[in-house]
Design a protein around this motif. Structure first.
Motif, PDB file in Angstrom:
ATOM      1  N   MET B   1     -54.684 -23.433   4.300  1.00  0.00           N
ATOM      2  CA  MET B   1     -53.484 -24.262   4.360  1.00  0.00           C
ATOM      3  C   MET B   1     -53.051 -24.436   5.817  1.00  0.00           C
ATOM      4  N   ILE B   2     -52.784 -25.645   6.174  1.00  0.00           N
ATOM      5  CA  ILE B   2     -52.334 -25.913   7.542  1.00  0.00           C
ATOM      6  C   ILE B   2     -50.827 -25.636   7.608  1.00  0.00           C
ATOM      7  N   PRO B   3     -50.405 -24.851   8.578  1.00  0.00           N
ATOM      8  CA  PRO B   3     -48.969 -24.549   8.656  1.00  0.00           C
ATOM      9  C   PRO B   3     -48.180 -25.794   9.054  1.00  0.00           C
ATOM     10  N   GLU B   4     -46.885 -25.699   8.935  1.00  0.00           N
ATOM     11  CA  GLU B   4     -46.056 -26.811   9.380  1.00  0.00           C
ATOM     12  C   GLU B   4     -46.158 -26.925  10.885  1.00  0.00           C
ATOM     13  N   ILE B   5     -46.488 -28.106  11.329  1.00  0.00           N
ATOM     14  CA  ILE B   5     -46.704 -28.318  12.754  1.00  0.00           C
ATOM     15  C   ILE B   5     -46.107 -29.649  13.166  1.00  0.00           C
ATOM     16  N   GLY B   6     -45.938 -29.781  14.452  1.00  0.00           N
ATOM     17  CA  GLY B   6     -45.606 -31.084  14.999  1.00  0.00           C
ATOM     18  C   GLY B   6     -46.873 -31.713  15.553  1.00  0.00           C
ATOM     19  N   TYR B   7     -46.848 -33.006  15.698  1.00  0.00           N
ATOM     20  CA  TYR B   7     -48.052 -33.704  16.131  1.00  0.00           C
ATOM     21  C   TYR B   7     -47.671 -34.752  17.170  1.00  0.00           C
ATOM     22  N   ILE B   8     -48.319 -34.662  18.305  1.00  0.00           N
ATOM     23  CA  ILE B   8     -48.034 -35.621  19.370  1.00  0.00           C
ATOM     24  C   ILE B   8     -49.298 -36.378  19.694  1.00  0.00           C
ATOM     25  N   ARG B   9     -49.141 -37.692  19.741  1.00  0.00           N
ATOM     26  CA  ARG B   9     -50.307 -38.524  20.060  1.00  0.00           C
ATOM     27  C   ARG B   9     -50.009 -39.233  21.369  1.00  0.00           C
ATOM     28  N   PRO B  10     -50.421 -38.651  22.479  1.00  0.00           N
ATOM     29  CA  PRO B  10     -50.144 -39.281  23.769  1.00  0.00           C
ATOM     30  C   PRO B  10     -51.013 -40.529  23.959  1.00  0.00           C
ATOM     31  N   ARG B  11     -50.556 -41.420  24.871  1.00  0.00           N
ATOM     32  CA  ARG B  11     -51.339 -42.629  25.101  1.00  0.00           C
ATOM     33  C   ARG B  11     -52.345 -42.449  26.231  1.00  0.00           C
ATOM     34  N   ASN B  12     -52.105 -41.412  27.033  1.00  0.00           N
ATOM     35  CA  ASN B  12     -53.043 -41.146  28.116  1.00  0.00           C
ATOM     36  C   ASN B  12     -52.956 -39.682  28.509  1.00  0.00           C
ATOM     37  N   LEU B  59     -58.854 -40.513  23.890  1.00  0.00           N
ATOM     38  CA  LEU B  59     -58.094 -41.034  25.037  1.00  0.00           C
ATOM     39  C   LEU B  59     -59.069 -41.645  26.045  1.00  0.00           C
ATOM     40  N   PRO B  60     -58.836 -42.890  26.452  1.00  0.00           N
ATOM     41  CA  PRO B  60     -59.796 -43.551  27.347  1.00  0.00           C
ATOM     42  C   PRO B  60     -60.055 -42.759  28.626  1.00  0.00           C
ATOM     43  N   ASP B  61     -59.005 -42.102  29.158  1.00  0.00           N
ATOM     44  CA  ASP B  61     -59.265 -41.367  30.405  1.00  0.00           C
ATOM     45  C   ASP B  61     -59.924 -40.010  30.185  1.00  0.00           C
ATOM     46  N   LEU B  62     -60.356 -39.758  28.957  1.00  0.00           N
ATOM     47  CA  LEU B  62     -61.114 -38.525  28.682  1.00  0.00           C
ATOM     48  C   LEU B  62     -62.442 -38.813  27.985  1.00  0.00           C
ATOM     49  N   THR B  63     -62.781 -40.079  27.841  1.00  0.00           N
ATOM     50  CA  THR B  63     -63.991 -40.389  27.066  1.00  0.00           C
ATOM     51  C   THR B  63     -64.977 -41.264  27.841  1.00  0.00           C
ATOM     52  N   PHE B  64     -65.086 -40.971  29.108  1.00  0.00           N
ATOM     53  CA  PHE B  64     -66.029 -41.746  29.936  1.00  0.00           C
ATOM     54  C   PHE B  64     -67.282 -40.923  30.203  1.00  0.00           C
ATOM     55  N   VAL B  65     -68.359 -41.609  30.515  1.00  0.00           N
ATOM     56  CA  VAL B  65     -69.539 -40.951  31.068  1.00  0.00           C
ATOM     57  C   VAL B  65     -69.960 -41.799  32.261  1.00  0.00           C
ATOM     58  N   ASP B  66     -69.786 -41.269  33.475  1.00  0.00           N
ATOM     59  CA  ASP B  66     -70.054 -42.049  34.686  1.00  0.00           C
ATOM     60  C   ASP B  66     -71.018 -41.309  35.603  1.00  0.00           C
ATOM     61  N   LEU B  67     -72.007 -42.030  36.046  1.00  0.00           N
ATOM     62  CA  LEU B  67     -72.930 -41.458  37.024  1.00  0.00           C
ATOM     63  C   LEU B  67     -72.412 -41.794  38.423  1.00  0.00           C
ATOM     64  N   GLU B  68     -72.147 -40.738  39.182  1.00  0.00           N
ATOM     65  CA  GLU B  68     -71.686 -40.960  40.553  1.00  0.00           C
ATOM     66  C   GLU B  68     -72.579 -40.189  41.504  1.00  0.00           C
ATOM     67  N   ASN B  69     -72.288 -40.319  42.769  1.00  0.00           N
ATOM     68  CA  ASN B  69     -73.148 -39.672  43.772  1.00  0.00           C
ATOM     69  C   ASN B  69     -73.183 -38.159  43.612  1.00  0.00           C
TER      70      ASN B  69
END
Lengths: 203, 288, 802
Positions: B1-12, B59-69
């Motif tokens: 059983m999941i306890p009573e919780i609050g849930y926040i969905r940030p945009r970034n 979240l877009p700023d956590l779901t990238f895969v970028d090849l850099e130097n």
């Protein structure tokens, strides 16, 4: 344990006493409470203040709900929307019976908080049916007998649907892999795999 | 059983960090939820204090895969499915792609995230050995600070890391790897799918003719947490990759593990098998 | 000559396929009734204890609690059970295993109740815990059920010939001990039931995931003190059972009914997987000691078999499960001298009962392993030793039953499997193996210091030494249906409509195996219509006669027989109508085919089946019939275990081909060829499904599955720990049917569901022996068993512990 006579009036009286029923005499009248509306019973007794609004898009229809954050997507689909094709079996992300599509990808809906589905598109087994017409996968599962007891079947078909959306012409190995997150205790696996391959052929 | 919780969905990410900063003690990040939700259901002690969840999945700023130097940057909330599919990872960091492919099932890989895997830090976390041999560095952010540190230092003990309650692992950086490195990932489970790892191994070797110029060795599920074996690596550098030495190295691995774990209920099985499978892994890497 | 069929034996798609692929099929937890309450169980974490007091004060006035149900509420039987009534619906004096339930909280919010149940205070005095059945049998062992004389549930004896003389005459004697673990049914659907109090004097209506509605009805009526007719049980769509939704559902139904009557409201109980595995019964763990005397020529002279079955906390089906064991323990081998003891014993482990196989998978594992060892010792191949000893027509079983009046197909199924797989050549080739399986167990025993876990250089396997191929076979005979267990009769109700469509209902229950489709085929075959014309009714104990349980692979044989009987009654009535209609003599015959009826010798003369039904209807002919099929009498002398135990038998042979990774102990099943004689195949798709399912579950038994118990507590409470096969774990399964002639069942159709399961683990074990050169004595053959010959269990109860 001494056996009691099933039909003796003594045991009948004890029965009534046992239930604290006010009914006397030789007729065992059932106590029946006036039925409460279904929705009321299904609703949680929890604090309304903790509820969060949720716009849930399921099978192309948007539902405006208000849910407690601790409820899983599977619970909301089954209980609030009464879409009972989605099954909860292990509630532990191990068996696949609760598989639905979330933005086209197969997920275990017992693993996901309902609020997480806000703004996403959910497809359940009920959403595969196009009017009267069976989906090619549903046809294939019937034709190839990819079913026994049928309890895991909705999850199997949804996993297959996700697989075919990504890979419309899968090799057998792809199907084995794609379906391996869905347990079938009846052991219909060979026919499930055949059903998916059949649907891929006809799709 | 999941306890009573609050849930926040940030945009970034910023909003996520702010939320974390405000409720440090009882708030927890949820990404794929594949550890937390089942953990709630079985009333796991690790999750009992949680009152609020901050959902960073997708979240877009956590779901990238970028090849850099300076290497490959992978957002913390990238799912294992995205790792399996990513052509750069498959090509340049194949051990990570292989390990990701062996995680749970399609449904789990669609949700489970790379940072979630090692932040949870189960002994059997599949992505840890490959990340360790690739010398992964992680970037940790909070509203207070931003820091980078090697993954190896981040992992402390089973289910414990250096992560502070207000922090998020925002990315993983895999430094560039020379083409001469060859590697292998190995996973042993009780079943072929949806299997918790009994043993995982990752090895990277750079050979010059038959000489081991460099070697990196990591394991999972055989020690309290996934780890590198530096002493073993030092021992191997400069040696010839011939059968006798590879066996010696494998025995050393067994001895190292025994030193770390002491005798456990599973030692009678795992110790001999890890040596054996490590040897076979070395044979494959060195003979290719 | 085999009869020509128009539908029987062909692939027919499931009659219930449509609702199952659309998610519309209603399983028990999919059904909600206005005003329903939930029931949540109160347990205490102890394996054996005396209950001193139960204090409900913290919950009894709580607004979320509508009622508390406990033993004090029970007007009728406080203890129930199919054979011995030893299992309390709610425990009141003792708790004898951790799944035991003391009370049930009833209320609107299941979630609230789950929180509240921990507030019920139970004072108890722990008692010594018995987990080893051999120790539980000792005379000084504490009694688990103090009202019984000992912890012995049952003792079956079989005495045939003179075993001592048999051993004295034998050239060789082989003695071995095998063990098998508790097994969880792991039906995908967890238990769910909803009881609705009915108006006035109508009693209670129960809908649930119930395997055997008539058994459930008996138990509920006894508990309520109701006449049977006041309890109506309806089966919801059943999400798998495999023997498992019997006792547990009877008890859950009784609890739900008690609560429904106490509150006057519908009460639903639905289990989470953890509750399900904790409380539901298991397949028995067995301890099997075999002593076999045989001659140089391979002929078996004598067998002495001692089996102890761990019955767990309650007797449940133990007396019957172990009875099948005593009948079949020698395997399908002619043996003049047999001495068998099978004892079922109470312990504080989870209780055990019926599970697919029902007392056969355990002895088959032992007996088929030993047969291979005898072959190897004599330099024979496994098929040769079985050809020498295997049952032939006219052979006499260990119970003294002469096998006749049916096709004794053992050697036919054996030859078919052996030929199909090229068995002997592969087996011989694999016997010549290279480096042996590492023996880490020996290393470990050298000393207690951990050094031995470290390999020496010459211990290492080279890459080309790791994978080994093995092939193994197992054979069995199996008595069909209930045999001497009890009444064996089934009803079927068939009702033709004016337009030629039909309603069909049997007293047996659809468990997901495809029984509805099978019966629809049987009815359609007799009446010359399509199975699509047959509409199967939901099973409700109010609508059809008590047909006993859907167990013992009896559905096709018995229920098919009843369905055929019903269809033939109606066909004969229709024939009479037609004789009059066409002015034909009394002896005129007809052909019913393709929804048409023809005069036998004049195919020009025909009438549509629908038209004929309409004709009959308008002539006031009764178009509904109840077919009845009763098994012939069987006989059993329980003092010596002799008699014709079952009225007919089926035979099977499975060949498993495996690849063993001798470095890790992993076994992969490459292929299983399963050859079975089900008499007559009614639905080819359904029959294949039974083979796929049986082999898959059998492979699970062989390689992964085990309910392990720590002081009575189950370690594997969900599918993260109790591992059943996935789609990737088993290679090809090849079903082959060798059909025989039998006088019983519909056109000689017999049993298939259980034979398909009982052989696989034994065939795999023999294949692993062939691959590794090592015999394994303890199921499952998991990683540790292969490399260490023992099981290792975590000391911590945390899930996911490495």
């Amino acid at each position: 344990m001494k056996k009691k006579s099933v039909s003796s009036s003594l045991s009948r009286r004890q029965f009534l006493k046992g239930f604290g029923s006010g009914v006397a005499g030789s007729v065992a009248l059932n106590k029946i409470a006036s039925a409460l509306p279904l929705q009321k019973t299904l609703e949680k007794a929890a604090n309304d203040a903790n509820r969060t609004p949720l716009n849930l898009s399921v099978n192309g229809k948007t539902y405006r709900l208000s849910v407690e954050p601790n409820r899983t997507l599977a619970e909301v689909i089954r209980e609030d929307l009464q879409l009972t094709g989605t099954k909860v079996v292990c509630n532990h992300g191990e068996c696949g019976a609760c598989t639905v599509l979330l933005d086209g990808e197969a997920v275990y809906s017992c693993h996901i908080l309902a609020l997480d589905a806000e703004g996403k598109s959910v497809t359940t087994i009920e959403g595969l049916l196009g009017g009267e017409e069976l989906h090619p996968l549903q046809k294939a599962f019937v034709k190839k007998d990819g079913i026994q007891c049928g309890f895991c079947t909705p999850g199997q078909i949804m996993a297959a649907q996700a697989l075919l959306l990504k890979n419309p012409r899968p090799a057998k190995e792809d199907v084995l892999e794609g379906m391996s997150g869905n347990l079938c205790r009846c052991g219909a696996y060979p026919k499930i795999i055949e059903s998916v391959l059949e649907a891929a052929k006809t799709d | 059983m999941i306890p009573e919780i609050g849930y926040i969905r940030p945009r970034n990410l910023r909003e996520a960090l702010e939320a974390l900063g405000e409720n440090r003690e009882t708030i927890r990040v949820i990404a794929g939820g594949t550890d937390i939700i089942p953990g709630f259901h079985i009333n796991s002690r690790r999750f009992r204090d949680i009152r609020t969840l901050v959902d960073i999945s997708g979240l877009p700023d956590l779901t990238f895969v970028d090849l850099e130097n300076d290497g490959l940057h992978i957002g913390g909330a990238v799912t294992f499915t995205d790792i399996v599919k990513n052509p750069i990872i498959r090509e340049e960091y194949p051990l990570l792609a292989q390990a990701a492919f062996r995680v749970g099932s399609v449904q789990i890989r669609n949700r489970a995230t790379i940072a979630g895997n090692f932040v949870n830090n189960a002994p059997c976390a599949d992505s840890v050995p490959p990340l360790l041999v690739y010398d992964a560095v992680i970037k940790i952010q909070s509203t207070r600070s931003e820091k980078t540190l090697p993954l190896e230092d981040f992992l402390l003990k089973p289910y414990k890391t250096q992560l502070q309650p207000d922090e998020i692992v925002s990315e993983i950086v895999l430094p560039p790897l020379k083409k001469e490195y060859r590697g292998e990932f190995y996973k042993l489970g009780r079943r072929r799918s949806v299997a918790i790892s009994r043993i995982t191994l990752a090895v990277l070797v750079k050979l010059q003719d038959r000489t081991i110029e460099d070697i990196r060795i990591a394991s999972g599920a055989v020690t309290p947490i996934g780890r590198r074996f530096r002493e073993l690596e030092d021992l191997a550098k400069g040696e010839t990759a011939e059968v006798d030495f590879l066996k010696e190295l494998s025995v050393k691995l067994g001895e190292e593990i025994l030193k770390i774990t002491g005798l456990r209920w599973s030692s009678a099985y795992k110790l001999p098998v890890v040596q054996q499978m490590f040897y076979l892994l070395l044979r494959r890497v060195c003979n290719r | 000559m085999r009869k020509k069929f128009s539908i029987v034996g062909k692939p027919v798609v499931r009659r219930d396929g449509l609702e199952k692929v659309t998610g519309q099929a209603k399983f028990a937890d999919d059904i909600n009734v206005p005003g329903q309450l939930y029931g949540v169980m109160v347990r205490i974490p102890v394996s054996h204890a005396k209950i001193l007091s139960v204090d409900y004060s913290a919950v009894e006035n709580h607004p979320a609690v509508a009622a508390i149900c406990h033993a004090g509420d029970i007007p009728g039987a406080k203890k129930v059970g199919p054979i011995k009534q030893d299992q309390p619906v709610f425990c009141y004096d003792k708790v004898v295993t951790p799944g035991d339930v003391i009370a049930m909280l009833v209320g609107e919010s299941e979630e609230e109740l789950l929180k509240l149940r921990d507030l019920v205070k139970v004072e108890y005095e722990p008692l010594p815990v018995l987990t080893d059945p051999l120790k539980a049998l000792k005379s000084d062992a504490p009694l688990i059920h103090p009202d019984q004389k000992s912890n012995l549930i049952v003792h079956h004896r079989l005495r045939k010939g003179d075993v001592d003389a048999g051993f004295a005459e034998s050239d060789y004697i082989l003695e071995q001990t095998y063990t098998t673990p508790f097994i969880e049914h792991a039906y995908i659907e967890p238990e769910a039931v909803i009881a609705v109090p009915r108006e006035g004097d109508k009693g209670v209506h129960i809908t649930g995931s119930i395997q055997n509605p008539f058994t459930t009805r008996k138990i509920v009526a006894k508990v309520l003190g109701f006449p049977l007719a006041k309890v109506r049980i309806q089966q919801a769509e059943l999400g798998g059972s495999f023997g498992g939704k019997d006792d547990i559902m009877n008890i859950l139904s009784a609890r739900a009914a008690l609560a429904a009557l106490k509150t006057g409201r519908p009460v639903k109980i639905r289990y989470r997987r953890e509750d399900s595995i904790l409380e539901s019964y298991k397949r028995h763990a067995y301890h099997l000691h075999y002593k076999v005397g045989f001659n140089k020529d391979g002929k078996i002279k004598a067998m002495k078999i001692d089996v102890v079955a761990d019955g767990g906390a309650y007797s449940s089906m133990t007396p019957f499960v172990t009875w099948r064991t005593v009948v079949q323990a020698t395997g399908p081998y002619e043996t003049e001298n047999v001495w068998t003891d099978v004892r079922g014993v109470y312990t504080n482990n989870p209780y055990t009962g019926a599970m697919r196989g029902f007392g056969s998978p355990q002895p088959i594992f032992a007996q088929e392993s030993i047969m291979d060892e005898i072959a190897i010792q004599l330099g024979m191949t496994p098929d040769e030793i079985r050809r020498i000893n295997g049952f032939k027509p006219g052979s006499v079983t260990a119970t003294g039953h002469k096998l006749e009046n049916h096709d004794v197909n053992l050697l036919t199924v054996l030859e078919t499997a052996v030929t199909k797989t090229g068995f002997s050549e592969k087996w011989k080739k694999n016997q010549r193996r290279g480096k042996m399986l590492p023996d880490y167990a020996a290393l470990e025993e050298i000393s207690a210091n951990p050094g031995p876990f470290i390999l020496h250089k010459d211990d290492f396997l080279e890459p080309d030494e790791v994978y080994r191929k093995g092939i193994g076979l197992a054979v069995s005979f199996r008595g069909c249906s209930l045999g001497a267990e009890g009444v064996d009769a089934v009803a079927a109700y068939l009702s033709l409509q004016q337009d030629g469509s039909a309603y069909l209902l049997s007293g047996l229950a659809e468990n997901g195996q495809g029984m509805r489709t099978t019966y629809s085929i049987v009815a359609a075959e007799v009446l010359g219509i399509s199975p699509d014309d047959v509409f199967y009714l939901d099973l409700d104990t109010g609508y059809v006669g008590d047909s006993g349980p859907t167990v013992a692979s009896r559905a096709t044989l018995m229920g098919g027989g009843a369905t055929r009987a019903a269809a033939e009654i109606l066909r004969s009535r229709l024939e009479n109508v037609l004789r009059q209609h066409w002015n034909l003599p009394e002896n005129a015959c007809f052909v019913f085919r393709d929804r048409q009826v023809y005069a036998e010798n004049n195919p020009e003369r025909k009438i549509a089946f629908a038209e004929l039904c309409d004709l009959a209807y308008n002539q006031a002919v009764n178009l509904a019939a109840i077919g009845w099929y009763a098994g012939p009498k069987v006989h059993w002398d329980e003092t010596v275990g002799q008699g014709p135990a079952y009225f007919t038998y089926v035979y099977g042979c499975q060949v498993a081909e495996v690849t063993v990774n001798i470095a890790t102990g992993e076994v992969y099943v490459d292929r299983v060829v399963a050859v079975h004689d089900p008499g007559t195949v009614i639905n080819l798709l359904g029959a294949q499904g039974q083979v796929y399912g049986g082999v898959t579950q059998g492979a699970g038994y062989g390689l992964w599955e085990e309910i392990s118990v720590d002081k009575g507590f189950i370690r594997e409470l969900n599918f993260d720990q109790y591992l059943i096969p996935t789609s990737k774990d088993i290679g090809e399964i090849v079903p082959i049917f060798v059909e025989g002639e039998d006088q019983y069942g519909p056109w000689g159709a017999k049993s298939l569901g259980e034979p398909t399961l009982e052989l696989t683990a034994a065939a795999i074990a023999n294949a692993v022996r062939n691959a590794t050169g090592k015999r394994f004595f303890h199921l499952p053959l998991n990683l540790e068993e292969i490399l260490l010959s023992k099981k290792l269990h975590p000391t911590s109860k945390n899930r996911g512990s490495a």
